[in-house]
Write a protein that holds these residues in place. Structure first.
Motif, short mmCIF file in Angstrom:
data_model
loop_
_atom_site.label_atom_id
_atom_site.label_comp_id
_atom_site.label_asym_id
_atom_site.label_seq_id
_atom_site.Cartn_x
_atom_site.Cartn_y
_atom_site.Cartn_z
N VAL A 161 29.22 62.44 22.00
CA VAL A 161 28.19 61.52 22.48
C VAL A 161 28.57 61.07 23.88
O VAL A 161 29.72 60.66 24.13
N VAL A 162 27.62 61.17 24.81
CA VAL A 162 27.84 60.73 26.19
C VAL A 162 26.85 59.61 26.48
O VAL A 162 25.64 59.84 26.57
N THR A 163 27.35 58.38 26.59
CA THR A 163 26.48 57.29 27.02
C THR A 163 26.32 57.37 28.53
O THR A 163 27.27 57.70 29.25
N GLY A 164 25.13 57.08 29.02
CA GLY A 164 24.89 57.23 30.45
C GLY A 164 24.86 58.68 30.88
O GLY A 164 25.11 59.00 32.05
N GLY A 165 24.54 59.57 29.96
CA GLY A 165 24.59 61.00 30.25
C GLY A 165 23.45 61.54 31.07
O GLY A 165 23.42 62.73 31.38
N GLY A 166 22.49 60.67 31.45
CA GLY A 166 21.36 61.15 32.25
C GLY A 166 21.56 61.01 33.74
O GLY A 166 20.72 61.45 34.52
N VAL A 206 30.60 75.04 26.94
CA VAL A 206 31.71 75.45 26.07
C VAL A 206 31.35 75.32 24.60
O VAL A 206 32.22 75.46 23.73
N GLY A 207 30.07 75.06 24.30
CA GLY A 207 29.61 75.10 22.93
C GLY A 207 29.68 73.80 22.16
O GLY A 207 29.56 73.80 20.93
N ALA A 208 29.84 72.67 22.85
CA ALA A 208 29.84 71.38 22.16
C ALA A 208 28.42 71.00 21.77
O ALA A 208 27.45 71.37 22.44
N ASP A 209 28.31 70.25 20.69
CA ASP A 209 27.05 69.70 20.22
C ASP A 209 26.94 68.30 20.83
O ASP A 209 27.64 67.38 20.40
N VAL A 210 26.09 68.13 21.84
CA VAL A 210 26.10 66.92 22.66
C VAL A 210 24.85 66.09 22.42
O VAL A 210 23.73 66.61 22.40
N ALA A 211 25.06 64.78 22.27
CA ALA A 211 23.96 63.82 22.24
C ALA A 211 24.14 62.84 23.39
O ALA A 211 25.27 62.42 23.69
N VAL A 212 23.05 62.47 24.05
CA VAL A 212 23.07 61.59 25.21
C VAL A 212 22.30 60.32 24.89
O VAL A 212 21.19 60.39 24.35
N LEU A 213 22.88 59.17 25.22
CA LEU A 213 22.17 57.90 25.14
C LEU A 213 22.06 57.35 26.55
O LEU A 213 23.07 57.09 27.21
N ASP A 214 20.83 57.17 27.02
CA ASP A 214 20.62 56.73 28.40
C ASP A 214 19.26 56.03 28.49
O ASP A 214 18.29 56.49 27.88
N ARG A 215 19.19 54.96 29.26
CA ARG A 215 17.92 54.27 29.47
C ARG A 215 16.97 55.08 30.34
O ARG A 215 15.75 54.88 30.31
N MET A 216 17.52 55.97 31.16
CA MET A 216 16.74 56.86 32.03
C MET A 216 15.87 56.07 33.01
O MET A 216 14.77 56.49 33.38
N ASP A 217 16.37 54.91 33.45
CA ASP A 217 15.62 54.10 34.40
C ASP A 217 16.46 53.65 35.60
O ASP A 217 16.06 52.76 36.35
N ALA A 218 17.63 54.28 35.76
CA ALA A 218 18.53 53.83 36.82
C ALA A 218 18.07 54.24 38.21
O ALA A 218 18.46 53.64 39.20
N TYR A 219 17.22 55.26 38.28
CA TYR A 219 16.77 55.77 39.57
C TYR A 219 15.24 55.78 39.61
O TYR A 219 14.59 55.96 38.58
#
Length: 363
Positions: A36-41, A55-68
């Motif tokens: 899990v990557v917070t701020g991943g956007g 590299v084949g990781a199963d990734v989930a992103v939590l991000d507000r997506m409003d920083a820009y």
């Protein structure tokens, strides 16, 4: 010392192996791991997510997506990586708990990540950088994730010791002198991570202190004085004078986002990083004026003007990188001259990336 003097021969990472191959082979440990990557956007997060997916990781992103504003998040491209994207807030405990429940690893990069904005709105900075971090730490401990990597900042060093001339080289064990709301929040997050996580909690942690991150496709935010490579490049591209706050004497250790992503990913898997804090930089001091000189080489007739130094803007310094080299078995590979060249060429080839708010700003 020249801006590009730290380049390593033949693309090596100081261990005698090709840096890219070495990093990717070591990150094979993350294949099929749930990260899990917070701020991943954002700029760093999206580059990190792309590397983890590679590299084949199963990734989930939590991000507000409003920083820009506008389409910057589309430019960063996290939605194209194949990661699961959850648009949400780290203060939302249910969202955080749901993502971390089955996670193996966490990178906590979410933050109100702008020195000037944090100074203007300390209330928002407190909510995002303190309360949000507390939620993530509590849920990581509850879920007993294998390791959490906390993204911190060289801003915790401030200007370094007041009784000695700069530029200072910053090492991880020295006294810390944060000068801004943003830096205070990062230092609190470091202390709180050490208090809450570790061997006794069943959840390892590692702390990475980023120095001055830059690189394509970075776009500055309105009202910010951070991110000098894009600021100076955009001003020159628009035919406006490059603004040297405080005369451009501030020193930064400019580390390319590609290198930042590699170091952060390695902090997830390197055994020696458990309960450790490392600088992520190049070990090379570069002044703002030096960067302006590099940018000016692409824009004949580019002008420079001196403007006041903003509140909370440290005179700066550069990283002692020996602990990073030892514990991560890694060194930065992109020097400043190459990084500026990449950025300016990307900017010239991508006119749609020019922020509309900046083009229309006549101040």
């Amino acid at each position: 010392m020249s801006a590009g003097s730290h380049a390593l021969p033949n693309g090596t990472n100081g261990t005698g192996t090709a840096a890219g191959d070495s990093v990717l082979s070591r990150l094979e440990k993350l294949r099929d791991a749930r990260v899990v990557v917070t701020g991943g956007g954002g700029l760093v997060g999206s580059r990190l997510v792309a590397l983890l997916r590679r590299v084949g990781a199963d990734v989930a992103v939590l991000d507000r997506m409003d920083a820009y504003p506008e389409s910057a998040h589309t430019t960063f491209g996290v939605a194209r990586t194949g990661a699961r994207l959850v648009v949400g807030d780290v203060c939302d405990r249910a969202a955080v708990a749901g993502l971390l429940r089955d996670a193996d690893f966490v990178v906590h990069a979410a933050a109100y990540a702008d020195v000037a904005a944090c100074t203007r709105r300390p209330d928002i900075a407190f909510r995002a950088n303190v309360q949000g971090t507390q939620v993530v730490l509590e849920e990581a401990a509850r879920a007993r994730v294998r390791r959490l990597v906390l993204v911190s900042s060289a801003s915790v060093y401030g200007d370094g010791p007041a009784d000695s001339p700069g530029p200072h080289v910053f090492h991880e064990d020295q006294a810390l002198f944060p000068l801004s709301v943003y830096a205070n929040g990062k230092l609190w997050a470091e202390h709180q991570t050490r208090l809450m996580l570790g061997a006794e909690s069943g959840c390892e942690y590692a702390v990475v202190r980023y120095f001055s991150v830059y690189g394509e496709p970075q776009i500055p935010k309105p009202g910010s004085h951070s991110w000098m490579v894009p600021w100076l490049s955009l001003q020159a591209r628009l035919g406006r004078p490059m603004r040297l706050n405080g005369g451009g004497v501030q020193v930064r250790d400019l580390v390319h986002v590609e290198d930042i992503a590699e170091a952060t990913a390695l902090a997830l898997v390197e055994e020696g990083m458990a309960e450790q804090t490392v600088n992520v930089g190049t070990g090379v001091p570069t002044s703002v004026r030096e960067v302006a000189d590099l940018v000016a080489g692409y824009f004949p007739g580019a002008r420079r003007i001196v403007t006041p130094r903003p509140e909370g803007d440290p005179l700066g310094g550069y990283a002692d990188t020996e602990r990073c080299a030892e514990l991560l078995r890694w060194r930065a590979r992109v020097d400043v001259a190459e990084g500026v060249d990449r950025y300016v060429r990307w900017l010239l080839a991508t006119p749609e990336a020019m922020p509309r708010w900046l083009v229309e700003d006549r101040a």
